[in-house]
Design a protein around this motif. Structure first.
Motif, PDB file in Angstrom:
ATOM      1  N   UNK A 215      41.374  29.262  52.130  1.00 33.93           N
ATOM      2  CA  UNK A 215      40.558  29.080  50.929  1.00 33.93           C
ATOM      3  C   UNK A 215      39.197  29.706  51.187  1.00 33.93           C
ATOM      4  N   UNK A 216      38.826  30.678  50.382  1.00 36.67           N
ATOM      5  CA  UNK A 216      37.501  31.281  50.565  1.00 36.67           C
ATOM      6  C   UNK A 216      36.931  31.779  49.248  1.00 36.67           C
ATOM      7  N   UNK A 217      35.643  31.625  49.110  1.00 39.94           N
ATOM      8  CA  UNK A 217      34.887  32.092  47.948  1.00 39.94           C
ATOM      9  C   UNK A 217      33.701  32.898  48.459  1.00 39.94           C
ATOM     10  N   UNK A 218      33.583  34.143  48.008  1.00 41.31           N
ATOM     11  CA  UNK A 218      32.492  35.002  48.466  1.00 41.31           C
ATOM     12  C   UNK A 218      31.934  35.792  47.288  1.00 41.31           C
ATOM     13  N   UNK A 219      30.672  36.170  47.398  1.00 40.46           N
ATOM     14  CA  UNK A 219      30.065  37.088  46.421  1.00 40.46           C
ATOM     15  C   UNK A 219      30.015  38.470  47.048  1.00 40.46           C
ATOM     16  N   UNK A 220      30.542  39.459  46.363  1.00 46.18           N
ATOM     17  CA  UNK A 220      30.545  40.836  46.852  1.00 46.18           C
ATOM     18  C   UNK A 220      29.839  41.718  45.825  1.00 46.18           C
ATOM     19  N   UNK A 221      29.718  43.001  46.159  1.00 43.55           N
ATOM     20  CA  UNK A 221      29.100  43.940  45.211  1.00 43.55           C
ATOM     21  C   UNK A 221      29.944  44.089  43.949  1.00 43.55           C
ATOM     22  N   UNK A 222      31.246  43.773  44.046  1.00 42.43           N
ATOM     23  CA  UNK A 222      32.133  43.855  42.879  1.00 42.43           C
ATOM     24  C   UNK A 222      32.181  42.560  42.080  1.00 42.43           C
ATOM     25  N   UNK A 223      31.493  41.525  42.567  1.00 44.56           N
ATOM     26  CA  UNK A 223      31.547  40.230  41.905  1.00 44.56           C
ATOM     27  C   UNK A 223      32.131  39.180  42.838  1.00 44.56           C
ATOM     28  N   UNK A 225      34.644  37.107  44.942  1.00 43.70           N
ATOM     29  CA  UNK A 225      35.914  37.327  45.634  1.00 43.70           C
ATOM     30  C   UNK A 225      36.442  35.960  46.054  1.00 43.70           C
ATOM     31  N   UNK A 226      37.744  35.719  45.824  1.00 39.66           N
ATOM     32  CA  UNK A 226      38.247  34.367  46.107  1.00 39.66           C
ATOM     33  C   UNK A 226      39.726  34.367  46.498  1.00 39.66           C
ATOM     34  N   UNK A 227      40.064  33.351  47.283  1.00 43.40           N
ATOM     35  CA  UNK A 227      41.455  33.036  47.618  1.00 43.40           C
ATOM     36  C   UNK A 227      41.585  31.521  47.509  1.00 43.40           C
ATOM     37  N   UNK A 254      50.223  41.672  45.799  1.00 40.05           N
ATOM     38  CA  UNK A 254      49.516  40.590  46.489  1.00 40.05           C
ATOM     39  C   UNK A 254      48.125  40.393  45.882  1.00 40.05           C
ATOM     40  N   UNK A 255      47.482  41.500  45.509  1.00 36.28           N
ATOM     41  CA  UNK A 255      46.139  41.439  44.943  1.00 36.28           C
ATOM     42  C   UNK A 255      46.073  40.776  43.577  1.00 36.28           C
ATOM     43  N   UNK A 256      47.220  40.593  42.934  1.00 41.61           N
ATOM     44  CA  UNK A 256      47.231  39.880  41.654  1.00 41.61           C
ATOM     45  C   UNK A 256      47.074  38.375  41.849  1.00 41.61           C
ATOM     46  N   UNK A 260      40.806  38.965  47.163  1.00 40.34           N
ATOM     47  CA  UNK A 260      39.927  39.294  48.271  1.00 40.34           C
ATOM     48  C   UNK A 260      40.546  40.491  48.988  1.00 40.34           C
ATOM     49  N   UNK A 261      39.859  41.617  48.981  1.00 39.88           N
ATOM     50  CA  UNK A 261      40.426  42.871  49.499  1.00 39.88           C
ATOM     51  C   UNK A 261      40.872  42.761  50.945  1.00 39.88           C
ATOM     52  N   UNK A 262      40.051  42.116  51.779  1.00 42.43           N
ATOM     53  CA  UNK A 262      40.392  42.010  53.206  1.00 42.43           C
ATOM     54  C   UNK A 262      41.657  41.168  53.401  1.00 42.43           C
ATOM     55  N   UNK A 263      41.732  40.028  52.717  1.00 45.18           N
ATOM     56  CA  UNK A 263      42.893  39.147  52.845  1.00 45.18           C
ATOM     57  C   UNK A 263      44.151  39.837  52.309  1.00 45.18           C
ATOM     58  N   UNK A 264      44.012  40.561  51.214  1.00 45.57           N
ATOM     59  CA  UNK A 264      45.153  41.281  50.637  1.00 45.57           C
ATOM     60  C   UNK A 264      45.713  42.287  51.636  1.00 45.57           C
ATOM     61  N   UNK A 265      44.838  43.086  52.233  1.00 50.45           N
ATOM     62  CA  UNK A 265      45.284  44.103  53.198  1.00 50.45           C
ATOM     63  C   UNK A 265      45.954  43.458  54.407  1.00 50.45           C
TER      64      UNK A 265
END
Length: 504
Positions: A215-223, A225-227, A254-256, A260-265
């Motif tokens: 479970x993670x919530x982050x603010x990125x340059x794209x807005x 980011x969450x899992x 998976x990204x749907x 979170x880009x890192x977690x998806x990859x």
């Protein structure tokens, strides 16, 4: 607190609120029954535990999200009626019944269940026009002129302001009318839930290695980011479907579900590796007791994450098979009473009357099934069991009709034969799964020797409800042996630690 602690607390509160005195009155008056406010991040299982509580307590559940409600839909629509005051007719305003209150009465009417939980989600996102009415509702359980029926407990939920721009902060007057439970994500608790739901073993194994990504919530340059836990569960369901259809799983899919880009990859790469392990190790061969020498050698030399993934795949397969055995065992156990009831009357019945008794039993079970379903008080396990009982009774009636037996006892003997056949198939399947479990222990002993994998295996079999029930019902010499060894080892470690503290 975690979501499991919150569930236990809510369950206890509901039980106390529904407790009655010797006169049949609720011991906690309606005014003193403070609604519970479950406050936590999105997607951690707040709605899921309300369903579980209703199912476990055998009471009804009515759920509403407050975000779409206006003052009119929540309170009811105004209309003009005439009343007599002091002998004079006067026109006054009344309100139709609230949609929310009406849903409770509808549920009681169609299910026959008179007690339950009214669950209002996103309660801190109500519209500005509805907010003043919420204070009256939270204290007096009234919307407009209509009360929540007695025997219905109010539980509410919402997200903290940092997760939802629509959240309105409650003032002290409102908060003072609520029992507030603040819930935090907890992977260990979610893992227990995941085992019961049979979530994809690739997800569970991955999160064992990457607990920080549960479970993670982050603010990125794209807005933002969450899992979330909800995201992992929904991804699990789609992975099973993609595998059934042999469709490729990629980062786009998976990204749907995981934003979170890192977690998806990382998860997509792990999922590909997980499937490679499944092919390379030949899970079916291992559980058939025929592991290749190459599989044993590779497992012995593998890194811990590969070992953990392999053990997860093996356990997932065995526990899934155990689950199917326990479902059939529960179904056959549930069938005993209706068959016993028919058997008690069969000697004085004709075959046609036995068929009629079967239809009556099936009708009674359908009614119970529909009542529980309409009350949202039916778990997935019980749903399958009730449907299985109904199907057995219906198929039994059809078989009697086709066989054209004349006497009631002959008809009953056919039913018994059918039931006994199911028991024999269950026994054969139970033996097969016990052999699978033995093969799993043998492989872990040979491949991992004295590593932590044996401890993990015994622990997982113990904490998983399905495998614990299977072993308690049918036994496992391997489990008993290693569990006793580990308990003895733990006691010895505790004794040595106590000796060290004493400085002896």
């Amino acid at each position: 607190m975690n979501i499991k602690q919150a569930k236990d607390y809510i369950k206890n509160s509901v039980n106390l609120y529904l407790k009655k005195d010797e006169f049949g009155e609720y011991r906690v008056s309606v005014v003193r029954q403070r609604p519970i406010f479950l406050l936590g991040a999105p997607g951690i299982g707040k709605t899921a535990i309300m369903e579980q509580i209703a199912q476990e307590m055998g009471i009804a559940l009515v759920s509403y999200s407050m975000t779409h409600h206006t003052r009119q839909s929540a309170l009811g629509l105004p209309y003009i009626t005439e009343k007599i005051y002091g002998g004079q007719p006067v026109q006054v305003s009344e309100y139709t019944m609230s949609e929310i209150i009406a849903s409770i009465y509808d549920t009681m009417e169609i299910s026959g269940i008179k007690e339950g939980i009214l669950f209002l989600d996103e309660i801190n996102c109500v519209s500005e026009t509805l907010a003043p009415s919420m204070l009256q509702f939270l204290q007096y359980k009234v919307f407009g002129r209509h009360k929540v029926p007695e025997g219905w407990v109010i539980v509410t939920a919402g997200n903290p302001p940092e997760y939802n721009r629509s959240v309105r902060e409650f003032d002290v007057v409102t908060l003072d009318r609520l029992k507030i439970l603040e819930v935090e994500p907890d992977f260990a608790i979610w893992k227990e839930y995941a085992a019961g739901k049979r979530l994809h073993s690739a997800i569970v194994s991955y999160l064992e290695l990457k607990k920080d990504q549960f479970y993670c919530m982050e603010m990125t340059t794209k807005g933002r980011s969450y899992v979330t836990a909800r995201g992992w569960e929904d991804l699990s369901e789609i992975l099973y479907l993609y595998e059934d259809e042999q469709l490729p799983v990629d980062e786009s899919l998976v990204g749907q579900y995981l934003r979170n880009d890192r977690v998806v990859k990382e998860f997509t790469a792990y999922y590909d590796l997980f499937n490679k392990y499944k092919r390379d190790y030949r899970i079916a061969d291992i559980l058939d007791g025929r592991p290749s020498g190459q599989a044993i050698s590779r497992a012995r030399e593998a890194a811990f994450d590969e070992r953990l993934s392999l053990l997860g795949m093996l356990l997932d397969r065995v526990q899934a098979d155990m689950g199917q055995v326990m479902e059939q065992a529960d179904l056959l156990s549930d069938l005993r009473n209706p068959l016993k009831s028919i058997g008690a009357k069969a000697e004085t019945c004709t075959s046609a009357q036995v068929m009629e008794l079967l239809e009556q039993q099936a009708d009674g079970r359908r009614k119970l099934f529909n009542n529980l379903q309409n009350a949202n008080a039916l778990s997935e396990t019980d749903r399958k069991k009730h449907q299985g009982v109904i199907r057995f009774l219906e198929e039994g009636r059809k078989e009697l009709y086709l066989d054209e037996v004349s006497s009631g006892m002959a008809a009953y003997e056919l039913l018994k034969k059918r039931y006994t056949g199911r028991l024999e198939r269950l026994k054969a399947e139970t033996d097969r799964v016990q052999q699978e479990l033995h093969a799993l222990f043998v492989f872990v002993e040979e491949a991992f020797a004295q590593g932590n994998e044996l401890l993990i295996l015994v622990t997982e079999l113990t904490v998983n409800n399905t495998s614990a029930r299977f072993i308690a019902s049918f036994g496992s010499p391997d489990y008993k042996k290693h569990n006793e060894e580990l308990m003895l080892s733990e006691r010895q470690d505790n004794i040595m630690a106590q000796i060290a503290e004493l400085g002896l």
